[in-house]
Scaffold this active site. Sequence first.
Site, short mmCIF file in Angstrom:
data_model
loop_
_atom_site.label_atom_id
_atom_site.label_comp_id
_atom_site.label_asym_id
_atom_site.label_seq_id
_atom_site.Cartn_x
_atom_site.Cartn_y
_atom_site.Cartn_z
N LYS A 187 9.79 1.72 -6.69
CA LYS A 187 10.50 0.68 -7.42
C LYS A 187 11.98 0.62 -7.05
CE LYS A 187 7.39 -0.13 -11.15
NZ LYS A 187 7.12 -0.31 -12.54
N LYS A 245 -2.09 -1.08 -4.24
CA LYS A 245 -2.71 -1.29 -5.54
C LYS A 245 -2.36 -2.67 -6.09
CE LYS A 245 0.53 0.26 -9.00
NZ LYS A 245 0.68 0.59 -10.36
N LYS A 299 1.66 -5.75 -11.01
CA LYS A 299 2.38 -6.87 -11.62
C LYS A 299 3.58 -7.27 -10.79
CE LYS A 299 1.85 -5.05 -16.28
NZ LYS A 299 2.55 -4.00 -17.00
N1 AQP Z 1 -4.13 -1.43 -9.78
C1 AQP Z 1 -4.42 -0.67 -10.82
N2 AQP Z 1 -5.63 -0.07 -10.91
C2 AQP Z 1 -5.96 0.68 -11.98
N3 AQP Z 1 -5.12 0.91 -13.02
C3 AQP Z 1 -3.90 0.34 -12.99
N4 AQP Z 1 -2.86 0.34 -13.85
C4 AQP Z 1 -1.85 -0.40 -13.33
N5 AQP Z 1 -2.22 -0.91 -12.15
C5 AQP Z 1 -3.48 -0.47 -11.89
C6 AQP Z 1 -2.85 1.04 -15.13
O1 AQP Z 1 -2.46 0.12 -16.15
C7 AQP Z 1 -1.83 0.85 -17.19
C8 AQP Z 1 -0.61 0.11 -17.68
O2 AQP Z 1 0.35 0.06 -16.72
P1 AQP Z 1 1.82 -0.37 -17.03
O3 AQP Z 1 1.92 -1.37 -18.08
O4 AQP Z 1 2.67 0.83 -17.09
O5 AQP Z 1 2.08 -1.17 -15.79
P2 AQP Z 1 2.31 -0.73 -14.41
O6 AQP Z 1 1.72 0.57 -14.01
O7 AQP Z 1 3.76 -0.88 -14.26
O8 AQP Z 1 1.47 -1.89 -13.85
P3 AQP Z 1 1.65 -2.38 -12.47
O9 AQP Z 1 0.87 -3.60 -12.29
O10 AQP Z 1 1.40 -1.26 -11.55
O11 AQP Z 1 3.17 -2.78 -12.54
P4 AQP Z 1 4.23 -2.49 -11.46
O12 AQP Z 1 3.92 -3.38 -10.34
O13 AQP Z 1 5.49 -2.86 -12.19
O14 AQP Z 1 4.13 -1.03 -11.12
C9 AQP Z 1 -1.52 2.24 -16.67
O15 AQP Z 1 -2.44 3.14 -17.26
C10 AQP Z 1 -1.80 2.13 -15.19
O16 AQP Z 1 -2.31 3.34 -14.67
#
Ligand code: AQP
Length: 334
Positions: A114, A197, A200
Amino acid sequence: MSKRILSGMQPTSQLHLGNYLGALKNWVKFQEEPGTTCLYMVADLHAVTVPYETGELSKATREIAAAFIAAGINPQKSFIFVQSAVPAHSQLMWMLSTMAQLGKLQRMTQFKDKAGKNTERVGLGLFAYPVLMAADILVYKATHVPVGEDQKQHLELSRDLAATFNTRYGVEFFPQPEPVITGPAPRVMSLRNGNEKMSKSAESDMTRINLTDDADMIAQKIRKAKTDPDPLPEKLEDLANRPEALNLVTIYAALSGETREQVLKKFAGQQFSVFKPAFVDVAVEKLAPITRRMKELMDDPSQIDKILAKGNEKANEEAAPIVREAMKIMGFYS
Ligand code: AQP
């Protein structure tokens, strides 16, 4: 000791299929286990560690709560609450930050991803994110944390901080939280690159299926999803070097409730021109009721506000005595 589950989602933007299959869908079954306390939070303190729109944060917070409920989290059985409404998270975070080693935080891959090349300029909050996550978990003495595979390293740090606190103060106060990485799709990959992966923060919306996407949008994204020219094989091993194909088969299986082997049995020898429309049908069938329910809830946010007010109160009742006790152990004036 009885089981205490804690997990959360950030109101950073719309939830996608990775969040649903990797985390949310698996949360639902814990509420049916007798003697288990389930705490599910909207992680808004985490959401402000990256640039965000102030005018959108409350709406996004309600939207995540709506997604929890629409996906099957029952507010009568689980606590649904907002992280920032429970001050004990931030209090414990400060206490734990005195024990968190910079070297370990610097090794966190999510921070590296990030922050990118900009490590000198990013905020302390992003760097300290895993310490707040440890506080989120330990402030309820949670024993199990269902997450996707991407959160494994952060959870390791939470375990580490629990152990450091106990050793430093000669107590057995915090339990070691166990990661629960279950479900048929613990790591859902991007629709455009099977080695990244689904996320978001990926720039292109075509890389992910959002829980709010309608049938047309899902169809368009799947039609354009990267695949390869070969037909689907009979055996799972034969997908080992075909990351995009493996990802689609994995998602299909997770949505339909079949094993990946069963999916391959159905589609072995078929081209993606046959598989993709079937994929769209399954995705629309499974996601449409969730999207519909989310919309109903968002049309009358007072219902969500009532659920969150109750959840916030309960979460405070759980967390405040634990943080008070931790302060006592650390020798603070009381
Ligand atoms: N691609 C994924 N596959 C399986 N699990 C996933 N999680 C996130 N992406 C995947 C799981 O979703 C939960 C919530 O995550 P969060 O709200 O903390 O969001 P995040 O991890 O920030 O989601 P993103 O999409 O990965 O956002 P960015 O791009 O900002 O990093 C967690 O339990 C996570 O494991």
